[in-house]
Scaffold this motif. Structure first.
Motif, short mmCIF file in Angstrom:
data_model
loop_
_atom_site.label_atom_id
_atom_site.label_comp_id
_atom_site.label_asym_id
_atom_site.label_seq_id
_atom_site.Cartn_x
_atom_site.Cartn_y
_atom_site.Cartn_z
N GLY A 43 0.76 -1.18 -0.07
CA GLY A 43 0.00 0.18 -0.05
C GLY A 43 0.85 1.36 -0.11
O GLY A 43 0.27 2.41 -0.41
N PHE A 44 2.08 1.20 0.34
CA PHE A 44 2.96 2.05 0.62
C PHE A 44 3.34 2.84 -0.95
O PHE A 44 3.93 4.03 -1.02
N LEU A 63 -1.42 9.31 -6.18
CA LEU A 63 -2.24 8.16 -6.70
C LEU A 63 -1.89 7.00 -5.95
O LEU A 63 -0.88 6.68 -5.69
N PRO A 64 -2.86 6.19 -5.19
CA PRO A 64 -2.71 5.09 -4.24
C PRO A 64 -2.39 3.85 -5.27
O PRO A 64 -3.40 2.86 -5.07
N LEU A 65 -1.32 3.80 -5.88
CA LEU A 65 -1.08 2.67 -6.79
C LEU A 65 -1.11 1.34 -5.95
O LEU A 65 -1.80 0.38 -6.65
N GLY A 66 -0.38 1.30 -4.94
CA GLY A 66 -0.44 -0.05 -3.81
C GLY A 66 -1.83 -0.60 -3.54
O GLY A 66 -2.08 -1.71 -3.82
N TYR A 71 -6.64 -3.89 -4.17
CA TYR A 71 -8.12 -4.16 -4.73
C TYR A 71 -8.34 -4.82 -5.95
O TYR A 71 -9.10 -5.84 -5.86
N ALA A 72 -7.38 -5.11 -7.01
CA ALA A 72 -7.40 -5.73 -7.88
C ALA A 72 -7.26 -7.31 -7.65
O ALA A 72 -7.77 -8.07 -8.15
N ARG A 85 -8.13 -4.28 3.98
CA ARG A 85 -8.24 -2.88 3.22
C ARG A 85 -7.67 -1.53 4.37
O ARG A 85 -6.94 -0.92 3.81
N PRO A 86 -8.01 -1.86 5.72
CA PRO A 86 -7.54 -0.66 6.44
C PRO A 86 -5.87 -0.51 6.40
O PRO A 86 -5.50 0.49 6.47
N PHE A 87 -5.38 -1.76 6.31
CA PHE A 87 -3.92 -1.70 6.46
C PHE A 87 -3.37 -1.36 4.94
O PHE A 87 -2.26 -0.68 4.94
N ALA A 88 -4.10 -1.62 3.99
CA ALA A 88 -3.72 -1.20 2.73
C ALA A 88 -3.90 0.55 2.66
O ALA A 88 -2.74 1.05 2.25
N TRP A 89 -4.79 0.90 3.03
CA TRP A 89 -4.74 2.53 3.31
C TRP A 89 -3.76 3.20 4.30
O TRP A 89 -3.49 4.17 3.89
#
Length: 231
Positions: A43-44, A63-66, A71-72, A85-89
């Motif tokens: 996510g970084f 842009l949050p590419l990670g 998500y994909a 999801r919370p950890f990705a963000w």
């Protein structure tokens, strides 16, 4: 990286660690810890732009590419995506935590290590000496006492690169080639904690000092020669 930037970076990691622990303990179903760390790492990744401030380049995440990649990967696994999801963000917002820490550090960095002051680049000269780096240089030695006395009065002047280049071009066909900076200062240290890497040259008259750093060059001029036997 200097000591101020190091403290800012460590502080940012502490905040990220605290947020990771907060989100992890808040989960009713706790995922494997190493997977959480991997999700945060992915996510970084972002698309960022560079912006220069106080001669430092900072990255502004756009842009949050990670997050998009994750998500994909989990788009057909809604329960797992809801879990991670919370950890990705958090990985994405970690970029802003580092950005804020750096922005807070920049004024302190500018105050403690002024970019226009001689002492920032040449602080300890106890073991300093000069070496000849051009055949036109004369055998000489560094006048440490005079340098110590002159340090408060050294003034930062613009690097006259264009004029120096023209002078070099005009004299390049001369039988006697004279280098403007035939001496190099070695054995000195920069201001404690600055993390600066510098190369310092002395002018042929011993009065001019050219300091080259990673980002720029500075030219200081003394009232008296700082070398003995070189005039």
């Amino acid at each position: 990286m200097n000591i101020i930037e190091l403290i800012a970076t460590i502080s940012a990691w502490i905040v990220i660690g605290w947020l990771t622990n907060f989100l992890y303990t808040k989960q009713e179903v706790r995922p494997t810890l190493w997977k959480v760390l991997l999700i945060i790492f992915i996510g970084f990744f972002t698309f960022s732009i560079n912006w220069q401030m106080f001669n430092s380049y900072i990255k502004i995440p756009i842009l949050p590419l990670g997050v998009w990649i994750l998500y994909a990967v989990f788009k057909n696994k809604s329960k797992k995506w809801e879990l991670y999801r919370p950890f990705a963000w958090l990985g994405f917002y970690a970029n802003f935590i580092f950005l804020i820490a750096l922005l807070l550090a920049l004024p302190f960095n500018h105050f403690i290590y002024p970019e226009s002051e001689f002492e920032t680049y040449i602080s300890n000269i106890e073991n300093a000496s000069v070496v000849n780096i051009h055949p036109s240089a004369k055998d000489s030695s560094l006048d440490k006492e005079r340098l110590k006395k002159q340090t408060p009065f050294l003034s930062d002047e613009l690097v006259q690169s264009h004029e120096w280049y023209l002078e070099m071009e005009l004299n390049k066909h001369s039988k006697k080639v004279v280098e403007r900076f035939p001496y190099q200062l070695i054995g000195f240290s920069t201001k404690w904690g600055s993390g600066l890497k510098t190369v310092v040259y002395l002018e042929k008259d011993g009065k001019g000092i050219l300091i080259s750093t990673k980002n720029k060059q500075l030219y200081f001029r003394s009232e008296h020669s700082l070398i003995k036997g070189g005039n």
